[in-house]
Scaffold this motif. Structure first.
Motif, PDB file in Angstrom:
ATOM      1  N   PHE A 105      92.255  77.782   5.719  1.00 60.57           N
ATOM      2  CA  PHE A 105      93.137  76.665   6.050  1.00 60.57           C
ATOM      3  C   PHE A 105      92.644  75.913   7.294  1.00 60.57           C
ATOM      4  O   PHE A 105      92.805  74.704   7.397  1.00 60.57           O
ATOM      5  N   TRP A 106      92.013  76.606   8.208  1.00 62.95           N
ATOM      6  CA  TRP A 106      91.409  75.944   9.362  1.00 62.95           C
ATOM      7  C   TRP A 106      90.266  75.047   8.894  1.00 62.95           C
ATOM      8  O   TRP A 106      90.141  73.900   9.334  1.00 62.95           O
ATOM      9  N   LEU A 107      89.423  75.580   7.995  1.00 62.96           N
ATOM     10  CA  LEU A 107      88.314  74.796   7.461  1.00 62.96           C
ATOM     11  C   LEU A 107      88.820  73.577   6.696  1.00 62.96           C
ATOM     12  O   LEU A 107      88.269  72.483   6.818  1.00 62.96           O
ATOM     13  N   SER A 108      89.879  73.745   5.927  1.00 59.50           N
ATOM     14  CA  SER A 108      90.415  72.590   5.189  1.00 59.50           C
ATOM     15  C   SER A 108      90.953  71.537   6.153  1.00 59.50           C
ATOM     16  O   SER A 108      90.790  70.338   5.908  1.00 59.50           O
ATOM     17  N   SER A 109      91.546  71.960   7.250  1.00 57.11           N
ATOM     18  CA  SER A 109      92.017  70.999   8.250  1.00 57.11           C
ATOM     19  C   SER A 109      90.846  70.271   8.905  1.00 57.11           C
ATOM     20  O   SER A 109      90.879  69.047   9.079  1.00 57.11           O
ATOM     21  N   VAL A 110      89.820  71.003   9.264  1.00 58.85           N
ATOM     22  CA  VAL A 110      88.641  70.399   9.890  1.00 58.85           C
ATOM     23  C   VAL A 110      87.970  69.423   8.926  1.00 58.85           C
ATOM     24  O   VAL A 110      87.614  68.300   9.308  1.00 58.85           O
ATOM     25  N   LEU A 111      87.806  69.831   7.669  1.00 59.53           N
ATOM     26  CA  LEU A 111      87.189  68.943   6.687  1.00 59.53           C
ATOM     27  C   LEU A 111      88.046  67.702   6.456  1.00 59.53           C
ATOM     28  O   LEU A 111      87.519  66.608   6.265  1.00 59.53           O
ATOM     29  N   GLY A 112      89.363  67.854   6.476  1.00 56.56           N
ATOM     30  CA  GLY A 112      90.241  66.703   6.336  1.00 56.56           C
ATOM     31  C   GLY A 112      90.042  65.699   7.462  1.00 56.56           C
ATOM     32  O   GLY A 112      89.947  64.491   7.228  1.00 56.56           O
ATOM     33  N   VAL A 113      89.956  66.197   8.682  1.00 52.52           N
ATOM     34  CA  VAL A 113      89.724  65.312   9.834  1.00 52.52           C
ATOM     35  C   VAL A 113      88.342  64.663   9.738  1.00 52.52           C
ATOM     36  O   VAL A 113      88.181  63.469  10.006  1.00 52.52           O
ATOM     37  N   VAL A 114      87.333  65.446   9.325  1.00 55.05           N
ATOM     38  CA  VAL A 114      85.981  64.901   9.196  1.00 55.05           C
ATOM     39  C   VAL A 114      85.959  63.781   8.158  1.00 55.05           C
ATOM     40  O   VAL A 114      85.369  62.719   8.390  1.00 55.05           O
ATOM     41  N   PHE A 115      86.620  63.984   7.027  1.00 55.34           N
ATOM     42  CA  PHE A 115      86.618  62.950   5.996  1.00 55.34           C
ATOM     43  C   PHE A 115      87.412  61.724   6.439  1.00 55.34           C
ATOM     44  O   PHE A 115      87.060  60.598   6.079  1.00 55.34           O
ATOM     45  N   LEU A 116      88.446  61.902   7.223  1.00 53.77           N
ATOM     46  CA  LEU A 116      89.153  60.739   7.771  1.00 53.77           C
ATOM     47  C   LEU A 116      88.253  59.964   8.737  1.00 53.77           C
ATOM     48  O   LEU A 116      88.253  58.726   8.746  1.00 53.77           O
ATOM     49  N   LEU A 117      87.488  60.681   9.556  1.00 58.45           N
ATOM     50  CA  LEU A 117      86.568  60.016  10.473  1.00 58.45           C
ATOM     51  C   LEU A 117      85.418  59.344   9.711  1.00 58.45           C
ATOM     52  O   LEU A 117      84.902  58.312  10.151  1.00 58.45           O
ATOM     53  N   LEU A 118      85.044  59.928   8.579  1.00 53.24           N
ATOM     54  CA  LEU A 118      83.989  59.320   7.771  1.00 53.24           C
ATOM     55  C   LEU A 118      84.423  57.971   7.209  1.00 53.24           C
ATOM     56  O   LEU A 118      83.583  57.086   7.004  1.00 53.24           O
ATOM     57  N   ILE A 119      85.709  57.796   6.982  1.00 51.49           N
ATOM     58  CA  ILE A 119      86.210  56.503   6.507  1.00 51.49           C
ATOM     59  C   ILE A 119      85.942  55.431   7.557  1.00 51.49           C
ATOM     60  O   ILE A 119      85.448  54.347   7.248  1.00 51.49           O
ATOM     61  N   VAL A 120      86.253  55.741   8.811  1.00 52.03           N
ATOM     62  CA  VAL A 120      86.013  54.796   9.902  1.00 52.03           C
ATOM     63  C   VAL A 120      84.514  54.519  10.035  1.00 52.03           C
ATOM     64  O   VAL A 120      84.092  53.363  10.168  1.00 52.03           O
ATOM     65  N   LEU A 121      83.708  55.579   9.980  1.00 53.90           N
ATOM     66  CA  LEU A 121      82.257  55.418  10.074  1.00 53.90           C
ATOM     67  C   LEU A 121      81.723  54.587   8.912  1.00 53.90           C
ATOM     68  O   LEU A 121      80.841  53.744   9.099  1.00 53.90           O
ATOM     69  N   LEU A 122      82.273  54.795   7.726  1.00 54.66           N
ATOM     70  CA  LEU A 122      81.824  54.053   6.550  1.00 54.66           C
ATOM     71  C   LEU A 122      82.073  52.563   6.717  1.00 54.66           C
ATOM     72  O   LEU A 122      81.194  51.744   6.449  1.00 54.66           O
ATOM     73  N   PHE A 123      83.260  52.191   7.182  1.00 58.22           N
ATOM     74  CA  PHE A 123      83.565  50.769   7.355  1.00 58.22           C
ATOM     75  C   PHE A 123      82.711  50.130   8.450  1.00 58.22           C
ATOM     76  O   PHE A 123      82.196  49.023   8.277  1.00 58.22           O
ATOM     77  N   SER A 124      82.540  50.816   9.562  1.00 60.37           N
ATOM     78  CA  SER A 124      81.738  50.228  10.642  1.00 60.37           C
ATOM     79  C   SER A 124      80.266  50.148  10.244  1.00 60.37           C
ATOM     80  O   SER A 124      79.587  49.157  10.536  1.00 60.37           O
ATOM     81  N   THR A 125      79.769  51.167   9.570  1.00 65.67           N
ATOM     82  CA  THR A 125      78.378  51.162   9.144  1.00 65.67           C
ATOM     83  C   THR A 125      78.144  50.121   8.057  1.00 65.67           C
ATOM     84  O   THR A 125      77.112  49.446   8.057  1.00 65.67           O
ATOM     85  N   ALA A 126      79.088  49.987   7.144  1.00 60.99           N
ATOM     86  CA  ALA A 126      78.941  48.985   6.085  1.00 60.99           C
ATOM     87  C   ALA A 126      78.888  47.586   6.691  1.00 60.99           C
ATOM     88  O   ALA A 126      78.112  46.737   6.238  1.00 60.99           O
ATOM     89  N   GLY A 127      79.678  47.344   7.726  1.00 59.46           N
ATOM     90  CA  GLY A 127      79.626  46.049   8.409  1.00 59.46           C
ATOM     91  C   GLY A 127      78.282  45.815   9.071  1.00 59.46           C
ATOM     92  O   GLY A 127      77.723  44.717   9.005  1.00 59.46           O
ATOM     93  N   ALA A 128      77.738  46.851   9.718  1.00 63.01           N
ATOM     94  CA  ALA A 128      76.431  46.718  10.377  1.00 63.01           C
ATOM     95  C   ALA A 128      75.327  46.492   9.350  1.00 63.01           C
ATOM     96  O   ALA A 128      74.428  45.658   9.559  1.00 63.01           O
TER      97      ALA A 128
END
Length: 174
Positions: free
Chosen positions: A102-125
């Protein structure tokens, strides 16, 4: 007497083992994706982000198998006087593994949420980089076209002047 089918213990262990293997292989896969670390290249960031998101279902399925194995295991315990199973070394390890899952699932959830932000900023660049490259190529093409057009107009003008000189009457020539 409440008998549990013999395959339930095997199913529980198998589900937990498959879940653990899926989680570990997906984490190893994530690390392998990041090996040629090139954080300055937006195209690399975009490709890695897309691949991480595409492969994100594997740890999710692994966690589902792991939780299903623990769920089946919870039905295997024989209730004692107060309805609770005795806490043995095996169940303490199971609780630790559940906590880690459950700790790993929480960490992966946060990582995937941060990947959304990274995806949008990188796609713009990457989009800006592509537009800059297109503009540069368009400018080069315009310059080449202007050069060719000037050369072609010069050639046509000299041909026309040559034809005019040849076709004009001799008294008009100076």
């Amino acid at each position: 007497m409440n008998q549990t089918p013999p395959f339930t213990a095997f199913a529980s262990r198998t589900l937990r083992l498959v879940g653990i293997l899926l989680i570990l292989t997906s984490l190893l896969n994530f690390v392998i994706l990041l090996v040629p670390l090139n954080l300055q290249d937006p195209q690399w960031q975009l490709n890695v982000t897309i691949q991480l998101v595409d492969r994100g279902i594997t740890p999710l399925v692994g966690l589902a198998f792991l939780v299903a194995g623990f769920w089946i295991e919870s039905f295997l315990g024989k209730p004692q006087g107060d309805g609770q199973r005795p806490l043995s070394v095996h169940s303490a390890a199971s609780l630790d593994l559940r906590f880690l899952a459950f700790w790993l699932s929480s960490v992966l959830g946060v990582v995937f949420l941060l990947l959304i932000v990274l995806l949008f900023s990188t796609a713009g660049a990457v989009n800006e980089q592509a537009l800059t490259q297109i503009n540069q190529e368009a400018t080069q093409a315009q310059a080449q076209l202007a050069t060719r057009l000037t050369a072609e107009v010069g050639q046509q003008r000299s041909k026309i002047e040559g034809l005019l000189k040849r076709s004009s009457p001799p008294e008009c020539r100076h």
